[in-house]
Design an enzyme around this catalytic site. Sequence first.
Site, short mmCIF file in Angstrom:
data_model
loop_
_atom_site.label_atom_id
_atom_site.label_comp_id
_atom_site.label_asym_id
_atom_site.label_seq_id
_atom_site.Cartn_x
_atom_site.Cartn_y
_atom_site.Cartn_z
N ASN A 137 0.83 -1.21 0.00
CA ASN A 137 0.00 0.00 0.00
C ASN A 137 0.86 1.26 0.00
OD1 ASN A 137 -2.35 1.55 0.05
ND2 ASN A 137 -2.32 1.70 2.27
N ARG B 226 1.08 11.38 3.57
CA ARG B 226 -0.16 10.63 3.79
C ARG B 226 0.14 9.33 4.54
NH1 ARG B 226 -5.26 9.41 4.77
NH2 ARG B 226 -6.29 8.03 3.32
N ASP C 223 -16.39 0.06 -2.89
CA ASP C 223 -15.04 0.40 -3.37
C ASP C 223 -14.09 -0.78 -3.28
OD1 ASP C 223 -15.50 3.00 -4.12
OD2 ASP C 223 -15.00 3.84 -2.17
N GLU D 184 -3.64 -4.12 -5.94
CA GLU D 184 -2.40 -4.23 -5.18
C GLU D 184 -2.25 -5.57 -4.46
OE1 GLU D 184 -2.81 -2.04 -0.91
OE2 GLU D 184 -3.10 -0.83 -2.69
N CYS E 116 -8.16 2.17 -7.61
CA CYS E 116 -7.05 3.12 -7.62
C CYS E 116 -5.85 2.57 -8.37
CB CYS E 116 -6.60 3.42 -6.20
SG CYS E 116 -7.77 4.34 -5.19
N GLU F 265 -8.88 5.73 -11.71
CA GLU F 265 -7.96 6.86 -11.70
C GLU F 265 -7.21 6.92 -13.02
OE1 GLU F 265 -5.59 7.68 -8.33
OE2 GLU F 265 -6.86 6.53 -6.98
N HIS G 219 -4.72 14.16 -5.97
CA HIS G 219 -3.53 14.06 -5.13
C HIS G 219 -2.64 15.29 -5.24
CE1 HIS G 219 -4.85 9.88 -5.78
NE2 HIS G 219 -4.56 9.78 -4.50
#
Length: 756
Positions: free
Chosen positions: A114, A516, A600, A606, A644, A666, A695
Amino acid sequence: MSKNYVIGFPRIGEKRELKKVLESFWSGEVDFNEVEYVANELKKRHWSYQKRAKVNFISSNDFSYYDNMLDTTILLGAIPKRFENLEDEELYFAMARGSKDCVAMEMTKWFNTNYHYIVPEISKNTTFKLNSKKVIEEYKQSKDLAINTKINLVGPITFLGLSKSIDNSDTYFHINSVVEEYCKLLEEISSFGSDVVVQFDEPLFVKDLDSKILSLIKPVYDKLSLVSTNIKIVVATYFEHSNEATKILVNTNIWALALDFVYGSKNFEVLEDIKASNKVLIAGVVDGRNVWKSDISKKVELLEKIAKVVNKENILVSTSCSLLHVPFTLEYELSLDKDIKSWLSFAKEKLVELKLISKVFFEEELTLEDKSLLKENEQSNRSRKESTKIHNKKIQNKINSLEILERKDIFEDRIKAQREYFKYEDLATTTIGSFPQTPEIRKNRRDFKASTISKDEYELNIKEYINDCISFQESIGLDVLVHGEPERNDMVEYFGELLEGFAFTKNAWVQSYGSRCVKPPLIFGDVSRENPMTVEWIKYAQSKTNKIVKGMLTGPVTILNWSFVRDDKPRNEVAKQIALAIANEVDDLQNAGIKMIQVDEAAFKEGYPLRKENIKEYENWAVENFKLSVSKAKIDTQIHTHMCYSQFNDIIKTIEAMDADVISIETARSGNELLKIFKEVGYKQEVGPGVYDIHSPRIPSVEEMVKQIEALLEVLPKEQLWINPDCGLKTRKWPEVKQSLENMVKAVNIVRENKK
């Protein structure tokens, strides 16, 4: 004497000191001198922690203000032309975050973690020029503290392999140029004395590499190894096995190989090759990606198994990867359940584990403290196995008796019913879900949790925020609204707090990108949902408007991938328990009149295995669990999902198999390339490509978004497209959100008018 090694260490600080000073700098509250001061103090502190833990090989240059790949781009002088008039910190942060005049560089996930990295941009005309300032200064800082650090660098093959070609040229065209700059750096490093260890991180080597890339390994590392006899080169791989690369590297003059024996068990297959080469093996046995306490006796057994092949004198005991991926320390977790806390180990605690494992493995004399810690480790691991907190027979029986696993209606029938029910226009506008998390709304949640305000006051403040969100969205003319998620601290943590089988920390932050940070939940036991989690807040939002309000849920695969997951049960079984909980929430929402629901799966990609041989199994259970999570949706309940940072070319068939009615993705930093694959495969479902990058604080103009939407229409018809930002808006500030969304709606209205 025991010998141990840490691949890398977290840099955000145990109390997120780096995050706080960076955000103060970006908001103009402090100058960059303050950022540098905090960064230098953190480096000193982190080195001292490792030194006190008797770590033999401590890293320098693993620290970064934003990202190590971005640092490497600066190191090699590969600056995209749009930034060439900027310098120093202005240049650095503009590349990462964008500026008034420059769009930020693309950002994507670091392998299957992540963590996000800034993607280097390479063209055939890219030139490279060494800028060694950061590397050298940080090494000197450690030397001044009498700490002999190894120097961490991103390997040249991984750097180019993860770079983005902006002109369709082969990024490896530049391999010789990049290696030349690294040689210059090594020459500079060699002047600092003998036996300087330089770690080249080459995680790309754990993927399925073609023969062309494999053919680069020997010439690259032969050349780097010959720069100076003062330098010992380590090639570090992690997250999987790297057997093909290892078989080549053993025939170069590098000093050592760092291999992951936690997530790359097949590394055992190349131990004979390592033995024959007499290379040093840095054996990654302490899990750098998960938070469960090592079973020290089992780790020693693992090392003994390795030592049956490789000479023990040629082994260093290591973390499996950088500890960047785990929280900093357990020290501040004062309210965590004592049993669960006793099963955990964060970065600082893993240093102690590393010391104990290496002392036992190398048969070094143990102190009384060591013996006490070993006994405590044994007791903790035993108590976790035997704990009644982990197993829930009721939910296990429900999972075993499931009959309905997916929706019964096909998309063509569903979309017809949904269009008739909702009556939304083509190019329907919406957002991904969250709105800015203001200091006031964060304080409201904190105060309620601390019992310093009443439930009535807390809920009143949440309702006022929702009222403002709905009012704002109506005022600018958005088609489908959201409630803004003011009650949610995080898209995973919020749900975990309302599910059984999850535990939560107060300060276990992990860096996601830049400043972040996320605080992943701990899935320690069987997961179940006792009560609705979102229904009342979504119903309230819907009561304030005649427009459609989307229900917002997080999908089972994302909850899994953004949590620290128990390691005593297969991940697919944990995901199925979460999926059943989400399915029940979907049913409650639609029965309450919320007929458009977003589930979502931001982290779906990932979780992909890094080796092709393991992908099919993951895809099968990940898709099955998403479909289970929406299996109770009726024909006119429209299911949205969001993903994402996904390169969709290789998983488009899997996305089709998920069978969501609308997917938002995205694409703002990568243009239309991601979208074209949807057209190429004849994708039927509706798609919401992000038209601006959330972002970056940069506000795109109406004209810019008109061009972006028109470009989208060159790929897919207006009937199939939704228009939205490319991700949630919780990290942005209200002024930029309001202007950006207003511009987005104006742009859509212009395009709609032009298409009449």
